[in-house]
Structure formats: structure tokens, C-alpha cells
Design an enzyme around this catalytic site. Structure first.
Site, PDB file in Angstrom:
ATOM      1  N   SER A 192       9.310  -9.047 -27.267  1.00 42.16           N
ATOM      2  CA  SER A 192       8.156  -9.837 -26.919  1.00 42.16           C
ATOM      3  C   SER A 192       6.926  -8.725 -26.710  1.00 42.16           C
ATOM      4  O   SER A 192       6.880  -8.097 -27.788  1.00 42.16           O
ATOM      5  CB  SER A 192       8.171 -10.717 -25.846  1.00 42.16           C
ATOM      6  OG  SER A 192       6.917 -11.612 -25.414  1.00 42.16           O
ATOM      7  N   ASP A 351       8.529 -20.621 -31.437  1.00 42.23           N
ATOM      8  CA  ASP A 351       7.939 -19.292 -30.963  1.00 42.23           C
ATOM      9  C   ASP A 351       6.396 -19.293 -31.387  1.00 42.23           C
ATOM     10  O   ASP A 351       6.436 -19.253 -32.747  1.00 42.23           O
ATOM     11  CB  ASP A 351       8.797 -18.095 -30.974  1.00 42.23           C
ATOM     12  CG  ASP A 351       8.243 -17.116 -30.312  1.00 42.23           C
ATOM     13  OD1 ASP A 351       7.166 -17.294 -29.736  1.00 42.23           O
ATOM     14  OD2 ASP A 351       8.920 -15.876 -30.466  1.00 42.23           O
ATOM     15  N   HIS A 381      10.928 -18.779 -27.634  1.00 37.92           N
ATOM     16  CA  HIS A 381      10.672 -17.473 -27.417  1.00 37.92           C
ATOM     17  C   HIS A 381      11.471 -17.089 -25.974  1.00 37.92           C
ATOM     18  O   HIS A 381      11.612 -17.939 -24.943  1.00 37.92           O
ATOM     19  CB  HIS A 381       9.169 -17.463 -27.087  1.00 37.92           C
ATOM     20  CG  HIS A 381       8.477 -16.049 -26.696  1.00 37.92           C
ATOM     21  ND1 HIS A 381       8.444 -15.142 -27.760  1.00 37.92           N
ATOM     22  CD2 HIS A 381       8.469 -15.449 -25.472  1.00 37.92           C
ATOM     23  CE1 HIS A 381       8.060 -14.036 -27.135  1.00 37.92           C
ATOM     24  NE2 HIS A 381       8.149 -14.074 -25.804  1.00 37.92           N
TER      25      HIS A 381
END
Length: 411
Positions: A192, A351, A381
Site C-alpha cells: 500500500s 481494491d 485491499h
């Protein structure tokens, strides 16, 4: 039991079920576990909103409870030696394989940056601790997990500068020798926001004069790559999807740059671009760089160039921040991509950041970079970090296994 008690019990159960239930796609495995997990995140988010509204504590300050709740003591075990230390003034956790007498073999090294939207997260959280130990034991690698400073106390570029200093320091031949690391087998990785930092570091190291050691690989796990277009198909399709909604991702972006809520409001409507950023929109044109199968039902519309909202960002210097490739690695020209190390990119269908990763894969391949892309059709995610009880998901195991397999083969 009285009738009143029965009615109250049914009402409480109904309310609980209503609150927990979300229209999650059938393709996602363990849907009810994800609903239950996300109900905790949503509850904390509502509490954070209320706290900020009442002036008690800012939103991210309340959400940081997630980080604190999952922190574990970084202790050594029979297989892994863990050391808390500083490198060039930045806190890091060093994970090393415990050596047998006479073992002088050089090992791989992985410098890892945790996720959390630059505002949350810690290398001391149990999912990151477990992942680091897995990399040590399965890959036989030295792992350096970086505890960079977070926003909103520390806005961009502080987090980037912290990780860059660590990488630069670690890549000195004398330092690598100290930890028995093979200088030909060093990688950066992150998930991320950490994937964002890993990509940015990989790019910027190319500009470093006189650097003795070069990275062999970069592994980017559902990375966030650009702040110019927050209305790509994946942002639209997954705007309310656990664990990262569009609103939360926009909040992370805005908090990374400033505590001024005006930027958050402009980003929510995708009207934060100014004439200064317009020339870079070509690098995030998803109609060009996104494989057609991911266009879905959406039609491309370039982000608006707002003279008022975008002009405010320009006046405050924010445009220069979110067009800075250290914040948005997707915004560099092809010439800046050609000499990058081989890459592993993981993306998830459900996501908001899916298309950021997909566009980067397209551009890296077009520039001649060797890329391994793994897309999880049932992924969401943050899935890889749901690897500990009680929020352990099967997909996290598969993601970890494939990630480790790639590191063993290509690093």
C-alpha cells in the site's frame, strides 16, 4: 422470558445484523469474516469522525488505535534474531537468521516499508512482524523493517526522506558486510503506502551519484502510485469496499500532504488539479494504460482543472507535492523507468488502488522492465496482512506463499 425481552432481543439482533452486513461480492472468500472485520473498522471510523467533530482528537489520532492494538514486542526466537536500532537517525527493526558456528554465507536482504496510508501502521504490528520472520526463515534473508515517521504530525516528504535515508545508508558496502548481505541481492518492498515508498525509492536511487550498490528488485504489494486522478474505474467500482474505501484513501492522501481540509474536499470531488498539474495527467490516463478488460462500464473523463480549488492548492504549494514523483511514482516519464530493477506487483480486484498498480505494470513493461504481475480476482485491499488470529484469511496465505516464492526465485 417476557414478550418485551423477546422483542428487545430480536431488535438488537436485527440491528446488529443490519450494521454488520454489507453487499460484498459473492466472489470474495470468507465474506462474513470480512464483514465482521470491517464492522470494527467502520465503528472506529465513526468514532474518529465524532471525536474530530467535537474537537477531542483528530481522525487519524483515533484510528491509530488499530496500530497500537496490534503492536507486539520485537523479540528474538530460536530461528530469528531481532534488533531494535537506528540507521542514519531512523528507527528500524533488523531481522536476521540465527547463524550456526562457521556459517559465513552471504544472504539476501529485503528492506520493507509498512502500509497504513502514511498515517497509520508500524513495523511492530503483529502482521508485519510475522511477515518479516517468514521472509527470514523462508527466503534466508536479512530483513530491515523501517519505522518511518507518520502524518499528520509529519507531512510529505518526511516519510519518504526517512526511508530513503535508511536505504542509502544500508546500501553502503561496509554496512552490508557488517550484516553478511550479498550486495548483488538487495530488494525494497512494501504494501500500500509502503509500496508507494518502495517504488519512489527505486526511482530516486537511479539519480544518486556514486552509489556503490544497486537494488536487484522491487516488490510492490497493492501499491498506491498517483494522486492526480482519484476517479479511476477501481476507485469508482470499489468506492465502498472493505477495507479501504475511496473516502478513506482520499483522506490518507490529503493528510499526507496537509491538515487543511480544503484539499480533502477538493480531492473527494476530483477537482484538486490545477494548470500546473494538467501536463502530467497523460501519465495517469487510464484509457491508455489500463488493460481494456478493467475499463468495465466506465468511460474515461480527464480530471477537471479547477481554477478555484486547484488554484488554492497551487497557491499553498500543494500541487508541487502531489505531482512530485516521490509522492506519485506513476508521474515520471518513460526514460525514468527504463533502468529500474525487476519488479513484482500484486493487485487485487476489489481494491480502489487496483488501477494504480495495473497502470504501473503497463508502463514498466513498455519501458522494458522485467515485471511479474499477480492479480487476485477475489482479493481486497490489505488482504496479505490478515495473517494472524482472529482475522486470518485464506487468501493471505496464498498471497504470502506467492510473494515468498517470487523472492526466492528472483532475488
Amino acid at each position: 422470558m417476557s414478550l418485551r425481552s423477546i422483542i428487545l432481543f430480536i431488535a438488537v439482533c436485527s440491528f446488529t445484523a443490519y450494521y454488520i452486513y454489507e453487499p460484498i461480492p459473492d466472489e470474495i472468500e470468507e465474506r462474513w469474516k470480512l464483514m465482521l472485520t470491517n464492522s470494527f473498522f467502520r465503528s472506529l471510523s465513526h468514532l474518529a469522525d465524532l471525536s474530530e467533530f467535537l474537537g477531542l482528537k483528530d481522525y487519524m489520532g483515533v484510528m491509530y488505535f488499530i496500530t497500537l492494538a496490534e503492536e507486539v514486542a520485537p523479540v528474538s526466537d530460536k530461528h530469528v534474531k531481532v534488533t531494535e536500532m537506528k540507521l542514519d537517525g531512523v528507527d528500524v527493526l533488523l531481522y536476521e537468521p540465527k547463524r550456526q558456528a562457521g556459517d559465513h554465507e552471504l544472504r539476501r536482504a529485503i528492506i520493507y516499508f509498512h502500509g497504513g496510508g502514511w498515517c497509520l501502521g508500524s513495523s511492530r504490528m503483529s502482521p508485519y512482524d510475522l511477515l518479516a520472520r517468514t521472509m527470514v526463515t523462508e527466503v534466508d534473508a536479512v530483513v530491515l523493517s523501517v519505522e518511518y515517521r507518520l502524518a499528520p504530525p509529519h507531512h510529505f516528504p518526511v516519510a519518504y526522506e526517512d526511508v530513503y535515508r535508511v536505504v542509502k545508508h544500508f546500501l553502503q558496502k561496509g554496512v552490508l558486510a557488517q550484516y553478511s548481505v550479498d550486495p548483488e541481492r538487495v530488494a525494497v518492498s512494501g504494501d500500500s503506502a509502503g509500496g508507494n515508498l518502495a517504488a519512489a525509492v527505486s526511482q530516486q536511487l537511479q539519480k544518486e551519484p556514486g552509489l556503490q550498490v544497486r537494488l536487484k528488485a522491487q516488490a510492490l504489494l497493492y501499491p498506491v502510485m498517483q494522486a492526480l486522478d482519484l476517479n479511476t474505474p477501481s476507485y469508482q467500482q470499489n468506492r465502498d469496499m472493505p477495507i479501504l474505501t475511496r473516502t478513506l484513501m482520499v483522506r490518507f492522501w490529503s493528510e499526507y500532504f496537509t491538515s487543511d481540509k480544503a484539499l480533502f474536499r477538493a480531492m473527494m470531488t476530483n477537482t484538486h488539479n490545477s494548470p500546473e498539474t494538467s501536463s502530467l495527467l497523460k501519465f495517469v490516463n487510464w484509457s491508455t494504460f489500463l488493460p481494456e478488460t478493467y475499463h468495465r462500464k466506465y468511460n474515461y473523463s480527464a480530471p477537471a482543472i479547477d481554477g478555484v480549488k486547484g488554484g488554492t492548492a497551487l497557491k499553498n504549494g500543494l500541487s508541487r507535492s502531489f505531482t512530485d514523483p516521490r509522492a506519485s511514482p506513476l508521474l515520471v516519464p518513460d526514460s525514468a523507468l527504463r533502468s529500474l530493477p525487476k519488479a513484482y506487483v500484486l493487485t487485487c480486484e476489489y481494491d480502489v488502488l487496483r488501477d494504480d498498480g495495473l497502470m504501473y505494470v503497463t508502463r514498466l513493461r513498455a519501458a522494458g522492465v522485467e515485471v511479474t504481475h499477480e492479480h487476485y480476482d477475489t482479493g481486497f485491499h490489505g488482504a496479505l496482512m490478515f495473517n494472524t488470529w482472529p482475522t486470518e484469511f485464506l487468501i493471505a496465505r496464498r498471497m504470502t506463499d506467492n510473494y515468498i516464492k517470487w523472492l526466492k526465485e528472483y532475488l
